[in-house]
Design a protein around this motif. Structure first.
Motif, PDB file in Angstrom:
ATOM      1  N   GLU A  45       0.819  -1.209   0.000  1.00 43.63           N
ATOM      2  CA  GLU A  45       0.000   0.000   0.000  1.00 43.63           C
ATOM      3  C   GLU A  45       0.858   1.267   0.000  1.00 43.63           C
ATOM      4  N   GLN A  46       2.071   1.185   0.517  1.00 46.32           N
ATOM      5  CA  GLN A  46       2.973   2.340   0.529  1.00 46.32           C
ATOM      6  C   GLN A  46       3.481   2.659  -0.878  1.00 46.32           C
ATOM      7  N   LYS A  47       3.505   1.633  -1.753  1.00 46.79           N
ATOM      8  CA  LYS A  47       4.051   1.804  -3.106  1.00 46.79           C
ATOM      9  C   LYS A  47       2.974   1.960  -4.180  1.00 46.79           C
ATOM     10  N   GLU A  48       1.820   1.355  -3.969  1.00 52.31           N
ATOM     11  CA  GLU A  48       0.788   1.273  -5.003  1.00 52.31           C
ATOM     12  C   GLU A  48      -0.476   2.016  -4.595  1.00 52.31           C
ATOM     13  N   ASP A  49      -1.215   2.520  -5.603  1.00 54.15           N
ATOM     14  CA  ASP A  49      -2.514   3.143  -5.334  1.00 54.15           C
ATOM     15  C   ASP A  49      -3.545   2.097  -4.949  1.00 54.15           C
ATOM     16  N   SER A  50      -3.437   0.921  -5.576  1.00 56.06           N
ATOM     17  CA  SER A  50      -4.363  -0.162  -5.278  1.00 56.06           C
ATOM     18  C   SER A  50      -3.591  -1.483  -5.276  1.00 56.06           C
ATOM     19  N   VAL A  51      -4.068  -2.418  -4.450  1.00 58.04           N
ATOM     20  CA  VAL A  51      -3.378  -3.692  -4.287  1.00 58.04           C
ATOM     21  C   VAL A  51      -4.356  -4.828  -4.582  1.00 58.04           C
ATOM     22  N   LYS A  52      -3.920  -5.754  -5.452  1.00 61.76           N
ATOM     23  CA  LYS A  52      -4.716  -6.923  -5.812  1.00 61.76           C
ATOM     24  C   LYS A  52      -4.190  -8.147  -5.054  1.00 61.76           C
ATOM     25  N   VAL A  53      -5.010  -9.185  -5.002  1.00 59.25           N
ATOM     26  CA  VAL A  53      -4.615 -10.446  -4.371  1.00 59.25           C
ATOM     27  C   VAL A  53      -3.323 -10.952  -5.003  1.00 59.25           C
ATOM     28  N   SER A  54      -3.238 -10.869  -6.324  1.00 61.82           N
ATOM     29  CA  SER A  54      -2.041 -11.354  -7.020  1.00 61.82           C
ATOM     30  C   SER A  54      -0.790 -10.558  -6.626  1.00 61.82           C
ATOM     31  N   ASP A  55      -0.962  -9.285  -6.279  1.00 58.86           N
ATOM     32  CA  ASP A  55       0.180  -8.480  -5.821  1.00 58.86           C
ATOM     33  C   ASP A  55       0.723  -9.040  -4.505  1.00 58.86           C
ATOM     34  N   VAL A  56      -0.195  -9.380  -3.599  1.00 55.43           N
ATOM     35  CA  VAL A  56       0.212  -9.906  -2.294  1.00 55.43           C
ATOM     36  C   VAL A  56       0.875 -11.273  -2.460  1.00 55.43           C
ATOM     37  N   SER A  57       0.282 -12.140  -3.286  1.00 57.00           N
ATOM     38  CA  SER A  57       0.869 -13.473  -3.475  1.00 57.00           C
ATOM     39  C   SER A  57       2.237 -13.375  -4.136  1.00 57.00           C
ATOM     40  N   GLY A  58       2.395 -12.472  -5.098  1.00 58.64           N
ATOM     41  CA  GLY A  58       3.690 -12.280  -5.747  1.00 58.64           C
ATOM     42  C   GLY A  58       4.730 -11.706  -4.792  1.00 58.64           C
ATOM     43  N   GLU A  81     -10.250  -5.193   3.988  1.00 56.04           N
ATOM     44  CA  GLU A  81     -11.517  -5.117   3.259  1.00 56.04           C
ATOM     45  C   GLU A  81     -11.246  -5.325   1.787  1.00 56.04           C
ATOM     46  N   LYS A  82     -12.231  -5.911   1.134  1.00 51.94           N
ATOM     47  CA  LYS A  82     -12.143  -6.159  -0.302  1.00 51.94           C
ATOM     48  C   LYS A  82     -13.044  -5.158  -1.006  1.00 51.94           C
ATOM     49  N   ILE A  83     -12.504  -4.636  -2.089  1.00 53.16           N
ATOM     50  CA  ILE A  83     -13.237  -3.643  -2.867  1.00 53.16           C
ATOM     51  C   ILE A  83     -13.207  -4.054  -4.328  1.00 53.16           C
ATOM     52  N   PRO A  84     -14.381  -4.145  -4.980  1.00 53.18           N
ATOM     53  CA  PRO A  84     -14.364  -4.454  -6.412  1.00 53.18           C
ATOM     54  C   PRO A  84     -13.696  -3.321  -7.185  1.00 53.18           C
ATOM     55  N   ASP A  85     -12.859  -3.673  -8.136  1.00 51.04           N
ATOM     56  CA  ASP A  85     -12.179  -2.679  -8.981  1.00 51.04           C
ATOM     57  C   ASP A  85     -13.224  -2.066  -9.907  1.00 51.04           C
ATOM     58  N   GLU A  86     -13.331  -0.748  -9.893  1.00 53.04           N
ATOM     59  CA  GLU A  86     -14.331  -0.067 -10.716  1.00 53.04           C
ATOM     60  C   GLU A  86     -14.057  -0.249 -12.203  1.00 53.04           C
ATOM     61  N   ALA A  87     -12.787  -0.337 -12.579  1.00 54.12           N
ATOM     62  CA  ALA A  87     -12.424  -0.479 -13.995  1.00 54.12           C
ATOM     63  C   ALA A  87     -12.655  -1.906 -14.489  1.00 54.12           C
ATOM     64  N   ASP A  88     -12.514  -2.888 -13.614  1.00 56.85           N
ATOM     65  CA  ASP A  88     -12.657  -4.294 -14.006  1.00 56.85           C
ATOM     66  C   ASP A  88     -13.265  -5.055 -12.838  1.00 56.85           C
ATOM     67  N   ARG A  89     -14.553  -5.316 -12.901  1.00 60.54           N
ATOM     68  CA  ARG A  89     -15.288  -5.948 -11.804  1.00 60.54           C
ATOM     69  C   ARG A  89     -14.795  -7.360 -11.485  1.00 60.54           C
ATOM     70  N   ARG A  90     -14.000  -7.963 -12.370  1.00 51.91           N
ATOM     71  CA  ARG A  90     -13.453  -9.297 -12.090  1.00 51.91           C
ATOM     72  C   ARG A  90     -12.304  -9.221 -11.098  1.00 51.91           C
ATOM     73  N   VAL A  91     -11.748  -8.025 -10.920  1.00 45.05           N
ATOM     74  CA  VAL A  91     -10.592  -7.824 -10.050  1.00 45.05           C
ATOM     75  C   VAL A  91     -11.067  -7.326  -8.686  1.00 45.05           C
ATOM     76  N   THR A  92     -10.497  -7.912  -7.641  1.00 43.82           N
ATOM     77  CA  THR A  92     -10.795  -7.483  -6.283  1.00 43.82           C
ATOM     78  C   THR A  92      -9.563  -6.800  -5.705  1.00 43.82           C
ATOM     79  N   LEU A  93      -9.773  -5.615  -5.182  1.00 46.19           N
ATOM     80  CA  LEU A  93      -8.697  -4.876  -4.526  1.00 46.19           C
ATOM     81  C   LEU A  93      -8.770  -5.132  -3.020  1.00 46.19           C
TER      82      LEU A  93
END
Length: 154
Positions: A45-58, A81-93
């Motif tokens: 979160e310190q580096k990115e505006d938004s964080v995905k599950v794949s970011d954490v696993s990577g 908390e999980k937030i649906p990505d507004e640009a792509d609803r398949r992605v969870t932030l």
């Protein structure tokens, strides 16, 4: 190197695992692994505006399903908390809640800071040699292609 040194190294690895188990009492249903994920999420979160599950696993170098499970548990504990990505609803932030930030502040900042003070003037180079050796041995044992197999277990 002689076998006795590998035995001493593996004994030290067992002690290292116990160190994470001896951290201050965690909230009910929370484990040291959860704190590790909270720390990773905080760093991302310190580096990115938004964080995905794949970011954490990577970031942690573990599978997406295992991180998803841990994040679901942390969500049920109110730490993320999980937030649906507004640009792509398949992605969870994913993001830390205020409660998750409090866990980070205590278990990472305060506890690990206290531990660092207890070590005093520890030699950084020696410390990093230990870190690098553990990472190297982990890489070797996680690649089971060349490891010996107990007879009859092939």
């Amino acid at each position: 190197m002689e076998l006795i040194y590998m035995k001493k190294f593996l004994d030290a690895c067992h002690q290292a695992k116990r160190i994470t188990e001896l951290m201050p009492k965690l909230p009910e249903r929370m484990t040291p692994r959860h704190i590790h994920v909270i720390d990773a999420l905080f760093q991302l979160e310190q580096k990115e505006d938004s964080v995905k599950v794949s970011d954490v696993s990577g970031f942690l170098g573990v599978t997406r399903p295992s991180i998803t499970k841990l994040l679901n548990e942390l969500e049920s504990l109110g730490a993320v908390e999980k937030i649906p990505d507004e640009a792509d609803r398949r992605v969870t932030l994913i993001r830390l809640t205020e409660k998750g930030k409090k866990y980070y502040n205590f278990y990472v900042e305060e506890y690990q800071g206290w531990l660092l003070k207890q070590l005093g003037e520890a030699d950084t180079e020696e410390f990093m040699t230990t870190v690098n050796t553990i990472a190297r041995v982990y890489k070797i044992v996680s690649d089971q292609k060349t490891a010996p197999v107990f007879p009859g277990e092939e």
